[in-house]
Design a protein around this motif. Structure first.
Motif, PDB file in Angstrom:
ATOM      1  N   HIS A  41       0.797  -1.213   0.000  1.00 11.28           N
ATOM      2  CA  HIS A  41       0.000   0.000   0.000  1.00 11.28           C
ATOM      3  C   HIS A  41       0.836   1.272   0.000  1.00 11.28           C
ATOM      4  O   HIS A  41       0.363   2.323  -0.423  1.00 11.28           O
ATOM      5  CB  HIS A  41      -0.932   0.011   1.210  1.00 11.28           C
ATOM      6  N   TYR A  42       2.052   1.181   0.509  1.00  9.56           N
ATOM      7  CA  TYR A  42       2.911   2.362   0.507  1.00  9.56           C
ATOM      8  C   TYR A  42       4.362   1.929   0.635  1.00  9.56           C
ATOM      9  O   TYR A  42       4.661   0.757   0.905  1.00  9.56           O
ATOM     10  CB  TYR A  42       2.497   3.324   1.615  1.00  9.56           C
ATOM     11  N   SER A  43       5.243   2.874   0.395  1.00  8.01           N
ATOM     12  CA  SER A  43       6.669   2.619   0.534  1.00  8.01           C
ATOM     13  C   SER A  43       7.277   3.720   1.380  1.00  8.01           C
ATOM     14  O   SER A  43       6.918   4.893   1.241  1.00  8.01           O
ATOM     15  CB  SER A  43       7.342   2.589  -0.849  1.00  8.01           C
ATOM     16  N   ILE A  44       8.224   3.354   2.230  1.00  8.80           N
ATOM     17  CA  ILE A  44       8.892   4.365   3.047  1.00  8.80           C
ATOM     18  C   ILE A  44       9.759   5.274   2.179  1.00  8.80           C
ATOM     19  O   ILE A  44      10.238   6.311   2.645  1.00  8.80           O
ATOM     20  CB  ILE A  44       9.748   3.728   4.158  1.00  8.80           C
ATOM     21  N   ASP A  45       9.957   4.898   0.914  1.00  2.73           N
ATOM     22  CA  ASP A  45      10.726   5.726  -0.006  1.00  2.73           C
ATOM     23  C   ASP A  45       9.893   6.847  -0.621  1.00  2.73           C
ATOM     24  O   ASP A  45      10.410   7.684  -1.362  1.00  2.73           O
ATOM     25  CB  ASP A  45      11.304   4.869  -1.136  1.00  2.73           C
ATOM     26  N   ASN A  46       8.588   6.867  -0.314  1.00  4.22           N
ATOM     27  CA  ASN A  46       7.722   7.922  -0.833  1.00  4.22           C
ATOM     28  C   ASN A  46       8.219   9.281  -0.328  1.00  4.22           C
ATOM     29  O   ASN A  46       8.313   9.500   0.879  1.00  4.22           O
ATOM     30  CB  ASN A  46       6.286   7.671  -0.354  1.00  4.22           C
ATOM     31  N   PRO A  47       8.532  10.227  -1.242  1.00  5.65           N
ATOM     32  CA  PRO A  47       9.079  11.516  -0.811  1.00  5.65           C
ATOM     33  C   PRO A  47       8.050  12.486  -0.246  1.00  5.65           C
ATOM     34  O   PRO A  47       8.400  13.589   0.181  1.00  5.65           O
ATOM     35  CB  PRO A  47       9.682  12.082  -2.100  1.00  5.65           C
ATOM     36  N   SER A  48       6.784  12.095  -0.219  1.00  5.33           N
ATOM     37  CA  SER A  48       5.732  12.973   0.295  1.00  5.33           C
ATOM     38  C   SER A  48       6.107  13.526   1.675  1.00  5.33           C
ATOM     39  O   SER A  48       6.470  12.765   2.572  1.00  5.33           O
ATOM     40  CB  SER A  48       4.412  12.211   0.398  1.00  5.33           C
ATOM     41  N   PRO A  49       6.022  14.832   1.875  1.00  6.50           N
ATOM     42  CA  PRO A  49       6.334  15.417   3.189  1.00  6.50           C
ATOM     43  C   PRO A  49       5.491  14.791   4.308  1.00  6.50           C
ATOM     44  O   PRO A  49       5.991  14.599   5.420  1.00  6.50           O
ATOM     45  CB  PRO A  49       6.010  16.902   3.004  1.00  6.50           C
ATOM     46  N   LYS A  50       4.243  14.499   4.022  1.00  3.09           N
ATOM     47  CA  LYS A  50       3.367  13.913   5.042  1.00  3.09           C
ATOM     48  C   LYS A  50       3.875  12.529   5.451  1.00  3.09           C
ATOM     49  O   LYS A  50       3.920  12.188   6.632  1.00  3.09           O
ATOM     50  CB  LYS A  50       1.930  13.816   4.524  1.00  3.09           C
ATOM     51  N   THR A  51       4.254  11.725   4.444  1.00  3.28           N
ATOM     52  CA  THR A  51       4.763  10.386   4.726  1.00  3.28           C
ATOM     53  C   THR A  51       6.079  10.458   5.486  1.00  3.28           C
ATOM     54  O   THR A  51       6.291   9.721   6.460  1.00  3.28           O
ATOM     55  CB  THR A  51       4.954   9.598   3.415  1.00  3.28           C
ATOM     56  N   GLN A  52       6.962  11.339   5.073  1.00  2.00           N
ATOM     57  CA  GLN A  52       8.266  11.454   5.724  1.00  2.00           C
ATOM     58  C   GLN A  52       8.143  11.982   7.151  1.00  2.00           C
ATOM     59  O   GLN A  52       8.900  11.578   8.040  1.00  2.00           O
ATOM     60  CB  GLN A  52       9.194  12.327   4.885  1.00  2.00           C
ATOM     61  N   GLN A  53       7.168  12.869   7.400  1.00  2.00           N
ATOM     62  CA  GLN A  53       6.933  13.339   8.763  1.00  2.00           C
ATOM     63  C   GLN A  53       6.413  12.209   9.635  1.00  2.00           C
ATOM     64  O   GLN A  53       6.803  12.065  10.798  1.00  2.00           O
ATOM     65  CB  GLN A  53       5.929  14.494   8.761  1.00  2.00           C
ATOM     66  N   PHE A  54       5.527  11.378   9.052  1.00  2.00           N
ATOM     67  CA  PHE A  54       5.014  10.217   9.772  1.00  2.00           C
ATOM     68  C   PHE A  54       6.152   9.273  10.137  1.00  2.00           C
ATOM     69  O   PHE A  54       6.218   8.757  11.268  1.00  2.00           O
ATOM     70  CB  PHE A  54       3.976   9.506   8.907  1.00  2.00           C
ATOM     71  N   LEU A  55       7.063   9.036   9.198  1.00  2.00           N
ATOM     72  CA  LEU A  55       8.211   8.159   9.460  1.00  2.00           C
ATOM     73  C   LEU A  55       9.043   8.698  10.618  1.00  2.00           C
ATOM     74  O   LEU A  55       9.425   7.949  11.525  1.00  2.00           O
ATOM     75  CB  LEU A  55       9.078   8.048   8.205  1.00  2.00           C
ATOM     76  N   ALA A  56       9.325   9.988  10.578  1.00  2.00           N
ATOM     77  CA  ALA A  56      10.152  10.590  11.629  1.00  2.00           C
ATOM     78  C   ALA A  56       9.468  10.514  12.988  1.00  2.00           C
ATOM     79  O   ALA A  56      10.097  10.173  14.001  1.00  2.00           O
ATOM     80  CB  ALA A  56      10.454  12.046  11.264  1.00  2.00           C
ATOM     81  N   ASP A  57       8.176  10.821  13.026  1.00  2.00           N
ATOM     82  CA  ASP A  57       7.438  10.785  14.292  1.00  2.00           C
ATOM     83  C   ASP A  57       7.336   9.364  14.836  1.00  2.00           C
ATOM     84  O   ASP A  57       7.438   9.148  16.050  1.00  2.00           O
ATOM     85  CB  ASP A  57       6.034  11.367  14.091  1.00  2.00           C
ATOM     86  N   TYR A  58       7.124   8.403  13.946  1.00  2.00           N
ATOM     87  CA  TYR A  58       6.992   7.006  14.372  1.00  2.00           C
ATOM     88  C   TYR A  58       8.318   6.506  14.954  1.00  2.00           C
ATOM     89  O   TYR A  58       8.336   5.843  15.996  1.00  2.00           O
ATOM     90  CB  TYR A  58       6.563   6.148  13.180  1.00  2.00           C
ATOM     91  N   LYS A  59       9.407   6.822  14.267  1.00  2.00           N
ATOM     92  CA  LYS A  59      10.724   6.399  14.760  1.00  2.00           C
ATOM     93  C   LYS A  59      10.998   6.978  16.145  1.00  2.00           C
ATOM     94  O   LYS A  59      11.525   6.295  17.027  1.00  2.00           O
ATOM     95  CB  LYS A  59      11.814   6.836  13.787  1.00  2.00           C
TER      96      LYS A  59
END
Length: 393
Positions: A292-310
């Motif tokens: 459904h998604y990839s962590i390589d997605n450059p979307s700012p929303k996705t990347q912010q989610f990655l940072a917050d989750y980590k």
């Protein structure tokens, strides 16, 4: 009502983002969803979550719970929904359909939950959906892809694509990207998810000019697949489609390598788990699966989610975490926009979801209450999943 060994964990996510604390029991019975609910304090809204926190699909439930926790923490930090904090009561269904049905019954009839989030496994969602539909309490599945789930009724939604699209994606990828002429299918005959994906893949692979050389079955919980893999090897396929869960795919990959089966393994989003790499080891390398998604997605929303989750959990969020987050956000956004607090008003607000900016992609709910969105294909290599391509509806 039989609850068996159902485990209840009650989580209150407030602006301070307090950690969940397990609690025995679910409180006293409530007058039903129209009442305040056993766990719903004054000035709060109670929603329910059902997930596999233990059992065969435990990593699915834990990741989904983490995503939902993040969503509620963010919403509550911004003041909640219509000025009220949102609490979530979580039941562990132990990866069992009967326990999932029991859990959603209790959430509605006793706890008074206004919204149900769950499940991941389609078989479990199919056990839950009739209960939510009958009570007219909206239910949003983060990641159940079997088409039958939302066909239960107009109070049932999902924020993921469905098996027909996922089956088409992998059939198309096999034919066009891998140039596969012959395919084998190895499916779980006890899983609605696996059977649905296998059916569509088979139909589409043939429609694209390929040949299905053999179809084999196993049952969830099996650990020896050598007989089926030996039959598949003798048919000499280019690819083997294994639309099961990560627990099966890892073992199948190891045993396929031991038998000298060199065909490329393909799967669906049920492969998505860190455990896949542990169970499959190097044998799973070179395989592909839809997601459904990839962590390589450059979307700012996705990347912010990655940072917050980590920062919060110390690891990388998988797809189940992202979809859990999106399901909660779609539900809470609709709750904010609903005309009143009734189930029908919330249902109508969820149904109006269009161009919702989720961390796993933009969400548009169609007339069948299914999300229309693209899929990605990932390649397993060196203990991780690498982005290969995106295939749109």
């Amino acid at each position: 009502m039989r609850l068996g060994t159902l485990v209840l964990a009650c989580f209150a996510f407030l602006a301070c983002e307090q950690k969940p604390t397990p609690q025995a029991g679910a409180g006293s019975a409530s007058p039903g969803p129209s009442g305040a609910g056993a766990g719903e304090a004054a000035g709060t809204i109670l929603i329910g979550e059902v997930g596999s926190l233990t059992g065969a699909q435990a990593t699915f439930g834990i990741s989904t719970r983490n995503g939902i926790e993040m969503a509620l923490s963010e919403v509550n930090a911004r003041g909640g929904v219509k000025g009220k904090k949102v609490n979530v009561r979580v039941y562990d269904d132990q990866s069992k359909p009967e326990e999932a049905a029991n859990a959603v019954t209790r959430l509605i009839a006793q706890d008074g939950a206004k919204l149900i989030l769950g499940e991941v496994a389609s078989t479990n969602s199919l056990a839950m959906a009739p209960k939510a539909q009958a009570a007219k309490v909206p239910m949003i599945s983060p990641s159940s892809t079997n088409p039958k789930v939302t066909q239960i009724g107009d109070f049932i939604f999902r924020v993921c694509f469905i098996d027909p699209f996922q089956g088409l994606v992998m059939a198309k990828f096999a034919r066009e990207n891998l140039k596969a002429q012959k395919a084998a299918v190895l499916r779980d005959n006890k899983s609605d998810y696996s059977q649905g994906l296998a059916q569509v893949f088979t139909e589409k692979f043939k429609a694209f000019g390929g040949t299905i050389v053999v179809e084999e079955d196993y049952a969830q919980g099996d650990t020896d697949f050598r007989a089926q893999l030996t039959s598949i090897k003798s048919a000499k396929p280019d690819v083997v489609f294994v639309p099961g869960y990560y627990t099966d795919a890892g073992l199948i990959a190891r045993q396929a390598k031991q038998l000298g089966l060199t065909a490329t393994l393909l799967g669906g989003d049920g492969w998505e788990s860190e455990k896949l790499f542990e169970l499959g080891g190097s044998a799973i390398d070179g395989s592909y699966y839809s997601n459904h998604y990839s962590i390589d997605n450059p979307s700012p929303k996705t990347q912010q989610f990655l940072a917050d989750y980590k920062k919060r959990f110390g690891g990388v969020p998988d797809t189940l975490a992202a979809l859990g987050y999106d399901a909660a956000m779609v539900g809470l956004s609709a709750m904010q926009q609903a005309a009143d607090s009734s189930g029908s008003a919330l249902r109508d607000a969820i149904a109006r979801t269009k161009d919702f900016d989720g961390v796993a992609g933009k969400i548009n709910l169609d007339a069948n209450r299914d999300a229309v969105k693209p899929a990605v294909v990932l390649k397993v290599a060196g203990g991780k999943a690498e982005y290969v391509t995106t295939i749109s509806p």
